[in-house]
Design a protein around this motif. Structure first.
Motif, PDB file in Angstrom:
ATOM      1  N   ASN A  88      -0.414  -6.741  10.648  1.00  0.00           N
ATOM      2  CA  ASN A  88      -1.679  -6.234  11.182  1.00  0.00           C
ATOM      3  C   ASN A  88      -2.563  -5.567  10.120  1.00  0.00           C
ATOM      4  OD1 ASN A  88      -3.413  -6.142  13.376  1.00  0.00           O
ATOM      5  ND2 ASN A  88      -2.872  -4.025  13.831  1.00  0.00           N
ATOM      6  N   LEU A  89      -2.503  -6.075   8.884  1.00  0.00           N
ATOM      7  CA  LEU A  89      -3.392  -5.623   7.813  1.00  0.00           C
ATOM      8  C   LEU A  89      -4.498  -6.671   7.698  1.00  0.00           C
ATOM      9  CD1 LEU A  89      -0.669  -4.448   5.307  1.00  0.00           C
ATOM     10  CD2 LEU A  89      -2.278  -2.991   6.555  1.00  0.00           C
ATOM     11  N   THR A  90      -5.540  -6.487   8.489  1.00  0.00           N
ATOM     12  CA  THR A  90      -6.556  -7.527   8.651  1.00  0.00           C
ATOM     13  C   THR A  90      -7.748  -7.378   7.709  1.00  0.00           C
ATOM     14  OG1 THR A  90      -7.554  -6.264  10.455  1.00  0.00           O
ATOM     15  CG2 THR A  90      -5.926  -7.968  11.055  1.00  0.00           C
ATOM     16  N   GLU A 120      -6.854  -2.111   2.209  1.00  0.00           N
ATOM     17  CA  GLU A 120      -6.496  -0.882   2.930  1.00  0.00           C
ATOM     18  C   GLU A 120      -5.800   0.126   2.023  1.00  0.00           C
ATOM     19  OE1 GLU A 120      -6.288  -4.186   6.126  1.00  0.00           O
ATOM     20  OE2 GLU A 120      -5.638  -3.981   4.041  1.00  0.00           O
ATOM     21  N   SER A 150      -9.929   4.600   1.861  1.00  0.00           N
ATOM     22  CA  SER A 150     -10.261   4.630   3.283  1.00  0.00           C
ATOM     23  C   SER A 150     -11.730   5.024   3.414  1.00  0.00           C
ATOM     24  CB  SER A 150      -9.381   5.656   4.013  1.00  0.00           C
ATOM     25  OG  SER A 150      -9.722   6.971   3.574  1.00  0.00           O
ATOM     26  N   ASN A 201       0.826  -1.211   0.000  1.00  0.00           N
ATOM     27  CA  ASN A 201       0.000   0.000   0.000  1.00  0.00           C
ATOM     28  C   ASN A 201       0.855   1.254   0.000  1.00  0.00           C
ATOM     29  OD1 ASN A 201      -2.202  -1.746   0.108  1.00  0.00           O
ATOM     30  ND2 ASN A 201      -2.198  -1.721   2.347  1.00  0.00           N
ATOM     31  N   LEU A 234       0.451 -10.742   6.057  1.00  0.00           N
ATOM     32  CA  LEU A 234      -0.348  -9.510   6.088  1.00  0.00           C
ATOM     33  C   LEU A 234      -1.151  -9.404   7.377  1.00  0.00           C
ATOM     34  CD1 LEU A 234      -1.697  -9.520   2.418  1.00  0.00           C
ATOM     35  CD2 LEU A 234       0.005  -7.944   3.382  1.00  0.00           C
ATOM     36  N   ARG A 235      -1.842 -10.460   7.723  1.00  0.00           N
ATOM     37  CA  ARG A 235      -2.749 -10.423   8.869  1.00  0.00           C
ATOM     38  C   ARG A 235      -2.026 -10.497  10.211  1.00  0.00           C
ATOM     39  NH1 ARG A 235      -7.904 -10.690   8.409  1.00  0.00           N
ATOM     40  NH2 ARG A 235      -8.142 -11.776  10.402  1.00  0.00           N
ATOM     41  N   THR A 246      -3.471  -4.090  -0.818  1.00  0.00           N
ATOM     42  CA  THR A 246      -4.563  -4.753  -0.109  1.00  0.00           C
ATOM     43  C   THR A 246      -5.758  -3.808  -0.116  1.00  0.00           C
ATOM     44  OG1 THR A 246      -4.034  -3.839   2.069  1.00  0.00           O
ATOM     45  CG2 THR A 246      -2.872  -5.873   1.416  1.00  0.00           C
TER      46      THR A 246
END
Length: 169
Positions: A31-33, A75, A79, A8, A26-27, A73
């Protein structure tokens, strides 16, 4: 194993076991959940992300295979304050119900419109000479790797068509 990639638009260094999937990196590590774990077998598309402009199932690839790659992703597409055209279209046309598959659907649809713009044919493309026509059959074929257990497909197709029209203008 050390891996460096851009996610990103932001550089990330990751130290993780070589067996760590991109999805788990990622998750769990970054912490890109927004990207979801659905079937963990590449059959549902909930984990779809965009790598170097191409959509992939993050559960089927190892994070260390993406050293130096550009990853987008959900994100990174927008937003709540500044949604992408595809995200806005999904909201406008109720392209979701429970929302679990929505991030993968939006990432896949975003990359799919790029494929169409580049003239990539699909299995159902009728005319290879005059560009791809975004028919319902064409959208269904191109999005067939993304399942929605709630069956929000009519809204998803309307959202994709709306976003495609907005891009063409």
């Amino acid at each position: 194993m050390h891996t460096t990639f851009t996610i990103n638009g932001e550089a990330h260094d990751l130290e993780a076991d070589a067996r760590t999937t991109l999805l788990d990196a990622l998750r769990q590590h970054l912490n890109l959940t927004g990207t979801k774990k659905g079937c963990d077998h590449g059959q549902c598309g909930a984990c779809t992300v965009i790598v170097n402009g191409r959509r992939i199932n993050a559960c089927l690839t190892l994070a260390c295979m993406h050293d130096g790659d550009e990853i987008t992703t959900i994100e990174g597409l927008g937003s709540p304050e500044a949604m992408s055209a595809m995200q806005e279209a999904f909201v406008t046309h109720d392209g979701f119900q429970c929302g679990y598959c929505t991030a993968g659907q939006i990432c896949s649809a975003t990359a799919m419109l790029d494929e169409v713009a580049q003239g990539w044919p699909s299995h159902v493309t009728d005319d290879l000479e005059n560009g791809v026509q975004l028919t319902n059959e064409e959208i269904a074929e191109r999005m067939s790797g993304n399942l929605c257990r709630c069956s929000a497909y009519p809204g998803i197709v309307k959202a994709i068509r709306d976003a495609a029209d907005g891009i063409a203008e």
